[in-house]
Scaffold this motif. Structure first.
Motif, mmCIF file in Angstrom:
data_model
loop_
_atom_site.group_PDB
_atom_site.id
_atom_site.type_symbol
_atom_site.label_atom_id
_atom_site.label_comp_id
_atom_site.label_asym_id
_atom_site.label_seq_id
_atom_site.Cartn_x
_atom_site.Cartn_y
_atom_site.Cartn_z
ATOM 1 N N VAL A 137 0.812 -1.213 0.000
ATOM 2 C CA VAL A 137 0.000 0.000 0.000
ATOM 3 C C VAL A 137 0.849 1.268 0.000
ATOM 4 C CG1 VAL A 137 -0.350 0.140 2.509
ATOM 5 C CG2 VAL A 137 -2.071 1.076 0.964
ATOM 6 N N HIS A 138 2.000 1.246 0.668
ATOM 7 C CA HIS A 138 2.843 2.445 0.718
ATOM 8 C C HIS A 138 3.526 2.747 -0.622
ATOM 9 C CE1 HIS A 138 5.691 -0.777 1.756
ATOM 10 N NE2 HIS A 138 6.611 0.000 1.195
ATOM 11 N N GLU A 139 3.474 1.797 -1.559
ATOM 12 C CA GLU A 139 4.042 2.004 -2.893
ATOM 13 C C GLU A 139 2.967 2.233 -3.957
ATOM 14 O OE1 GLU A 139 6.491 -1.352 -3.925
ATOM 15 O OE2 GLU A 139 7.595 -1.279 -2.036
ATOM 16 N N LEU A 140 1.713 2.097 -3.576
ATOM 17 C CA LEU A 140 0.623 2.087 -4.551
ATOM 18 C C LEU A 140 0.543 3.365 -5.383
ATOM 19 C CD1 LEU A 140 -1.691 0.443 -5.729
ATOM 20 C CD2 LEU A 140 -3.159 1.365 -3.935
ATOM 21 N N LYS A 141 0.593 4.530 -4.742
ATOM 22 C CA LYS A 141 0.468 5.784 -5.500
ATOM 23 C C LYS A 141 1.534 5.898 -6.578
ATOM 24 C CE LYS A 141 -1.830 8.601 -2.040
ATOM 25 N NZ LYS A 141 -1.705 9.718 -1.101
ATOM 26 N N SER A 142 2.754 5.480 -6.263
ATOM 27 C CA SER A 142 3.840 5.602 -7.242
ATOM 28 C C SER A 142 3.786 4.530 -8.329
ATOM 29 C CB SER A 142 5.204 5.562 -6.543
ATOM 30 O OG SER A 142 5.422 4.291 -5.963
ATOM 31 N N LYS A 143 2.945 3.508 -8.144
ATOM 32 C CA LYS A 143 2.862 2.422 -9.125
ATOM 33 C C LYS A 143 1.498 2.326 -9.811
ATOM 34 C CE LYS A 143 6.534 -0.377 -7.221
ATOM 35 N NZ LYS A 143 6.979 -1.687 -6.801
ATOM 36 N N TYR B 211 -6.194 -2.106 -15.873
ATOM 37 C CA TYR B 211 -7.319 -2.571 -15.043
ATOM 38 C C TYR B 211 -8.299 -1.456 -14.679
ATOM 39 C CZ TYR B 211 -4.337 -6.643 -14.581
ATOM 40 O OH TYR B 211 -3.555 -7.735 -14.851
ATOM 41 N N LYS B 212 -8.162 -0.268 -15.300
ATOM 42 C CA LYS B 212 -9.041 0.874 -14.956
ATOM 43 C C LYS B 212 -10.519 0.511 -15.055
ATOM 44 C CE LYS B 212 -6.535 4.844 -14.550
ATOM 45 N NZ LYS B 212 -6.592 6.157 -14.120
ATOM 46 N N ASN B 213 -10.879 -0.305 -16.030
ATOM 47 C CA ASN B 213 -12.283 -0.664 -16.223
ATOM 48 C C ASN B 213 -12.579 -2.116 -15.859
ATOM 49 O OD1 ASN B 213 -13.194 1.918 -17.222
ATOM 50 N ND2 ASN B 213 -11.900 1.484 -18.988
ATOM 51 N N SER B 214 -11.650 -2.741 -15.162
ATOM 52 C CA SER B 214 -11.845 -4.115 -14.706
ATOM 53 C C SER B 214 -12.220 -4.110 -13.227
ATOM 54 C CB SER B 214 -10.547 -4.912 -14.875
ATOM 55 O OG SER B 214 -10.152 -4.966 -16.219
ATOM 56 N N THR B 215 -12.645 -5.248 -12.752
ATOM 57 C CA THR B 215 -12.919 -5.400 -11.333
ATOM 58 C C THR B 215 -11.598 -5.635 -10.609
ATOM 59 O OG1 THR B 215 -15.081 -6.342 -11.806
ATOM 60 C CG2 THR B 215 -14.149 -6.785 -9.624
ATOM 61 N N ASN C 245 -8.461 -1.150 2.651
ATOM 62 C CA ASN C 245 -9.458 -0.089 2.593
ATOM 63 C C ASN C 245 -8.809 1.208 2.111
ATOM 64 O OD1 ASN C 245 -12.111 0.971 3.031
ATOM 65 N ND2 ASN C 245 -11.332 1.970 4.867
ATOM 66 N N SER C 246 -7.633 1.522 2.631
ATOM 67 C CA SER C 246 -6.891 2.707 2.179
ATOM 68 C C SER C 246 -6.536 2.594 0.701
ATOM 69 C CB SER C 246 -5.601 2.875 2.983
ATOM 70 O OG SER C 246 -5.885 3.099 4.330
ATOM 71 N N ALA C 247 -6.080 1.420 0.300
ATOM 72 C CA ALA C 247 -5.696 1.191 -1.098
ATOM 73 C C ALA C 247 -6.901 1.318 -2.022
ATOM 74 C CB ALA C 247 -5.055 -0.184 -1.244
ATOM 75 N N SER D 187 -9.902 4.217 -6.240
ATOM 76 C CA SER D 187 -11.154 4.874 -6.638
ATOM 77 C C SER D 187 -10.926 6.340 -6.973
ATOM 78 C CB SER D 187 -12.195 4.754 -5.522
ATOM 79 O OG SER D 187 -12.572 3.407 -5.369
ATOM 80 N N ARG D 188 -10.112 7.032 -6.182
ATOM 81 C CA ARG D 188 -9.828 8.448 -6.422
ATOM 82 C C ARG D 188 -9.024 8.668 -7.702
ATOM 83 N NH1 ARG D 188 -7.056 9.359 -1.436
ATOM 84 N NH2 ARG D 188 -8.513 8.560 0.068
ATOM 85 N N ASN D 189 -8.402 7.614 -8.206
ATOM 86 C CA ASN D 189 -7.562 7.729 -9.394
ATOM 87 C C ASN D 189 -8.176 7.082 -10.630
ATOM 88 O OD1 ASN D 189 -4.809 9.085 -8.749
ATOM 89 N ND2 ASN D 189 -5.329 7.873 -6.944
ATOM 90 N N GLY D 190 -9.488 6.960 -10.641
ATOM 91 C CA GLY D 190 -10.191 6.559 -11.850
ATOM 92 C C GLY D 190 -10.428 5.074 -12.048
ATOM 93 N N PHE D 191 -10.167 4.264 -11.025
ATOM 94 C CA PHE D 191 -10.480 2.840 -11.135
ATOM 95 C C PHE D 191 -11.944 2.679 -10.738
ATOM 96 C CE2 PHE D 191 -5.958 3.111 -10.881
ATOM 97 C CZ PHE D 191 -5.511 2.125 -11.743
ATOM 98 N N ASN D 192 -12.717 2.062 -11.626
ATOM 99 C CA ASN D 192 -14.168 2.131 -11.527
ATOM 100 C C ASN D 192 -14.850 1.040 -10.714
ATOM 101 O OD1 ASN D 192 -14.262 4.424 -13.256
ATOM 102 N ND2 ASN D 192 -13.844 3.054 -14.968
#
Length: 95
Positions: free
Chosen positions: A37-43, A50-54, A66-68, A73-78
């Motif tokens: 999770v601490h690397e998620l924003k940079s990756k 997967y933007k339009n995948s589950t 939950n944080s991830a 969601s805030r970055n366009g993953f639907n």
């Protein structure tokens, strides 16, 4: 929705493990991808396919995932879901 049903009905589902690589190497859900999770924003760019995948996100108990999920969601993953109870719940349901 049950994870097994989701996976059976949707082959494009990404299972994202946001625990540390050490935790991931100990035990993980088969076919999951590990991004702590601490690397998620940079990756995030590595997940663009997967933007339009589950996406089902999990950690040990549900807090980090939950944080991830919020970051995604805030970055366009639907279609982002947090695995309720984390890997602990998954293991207990497999028994």
């Amino acid at each position: 929705m049950e994870l097994n049903i989701l996976l059976k009905n949707n082959k494009k589902t990404l299972i994202l493990d946001v625990r540390t690589s050490g935790e991931y190497s100990t035990f993980n859900i088969p076919k999951s991808k590990n991004i702590p999770v601490h690397e998620l924003k940079s990756k995030l760019n590595t997940l663009d396919l997967y933007k339009n995948s589950t996406i089902v996100v999990y950690c040990a108990s549900g807090a980090r995932s939950n944080s991830a999920a919020k970051i995604l969601s805030r970055n366009g993953f639907n279609s982002v879901y947090n695995l309720k109870g984390g890997i602990s719940s998954y293991i207990s349901k497999k028994k």
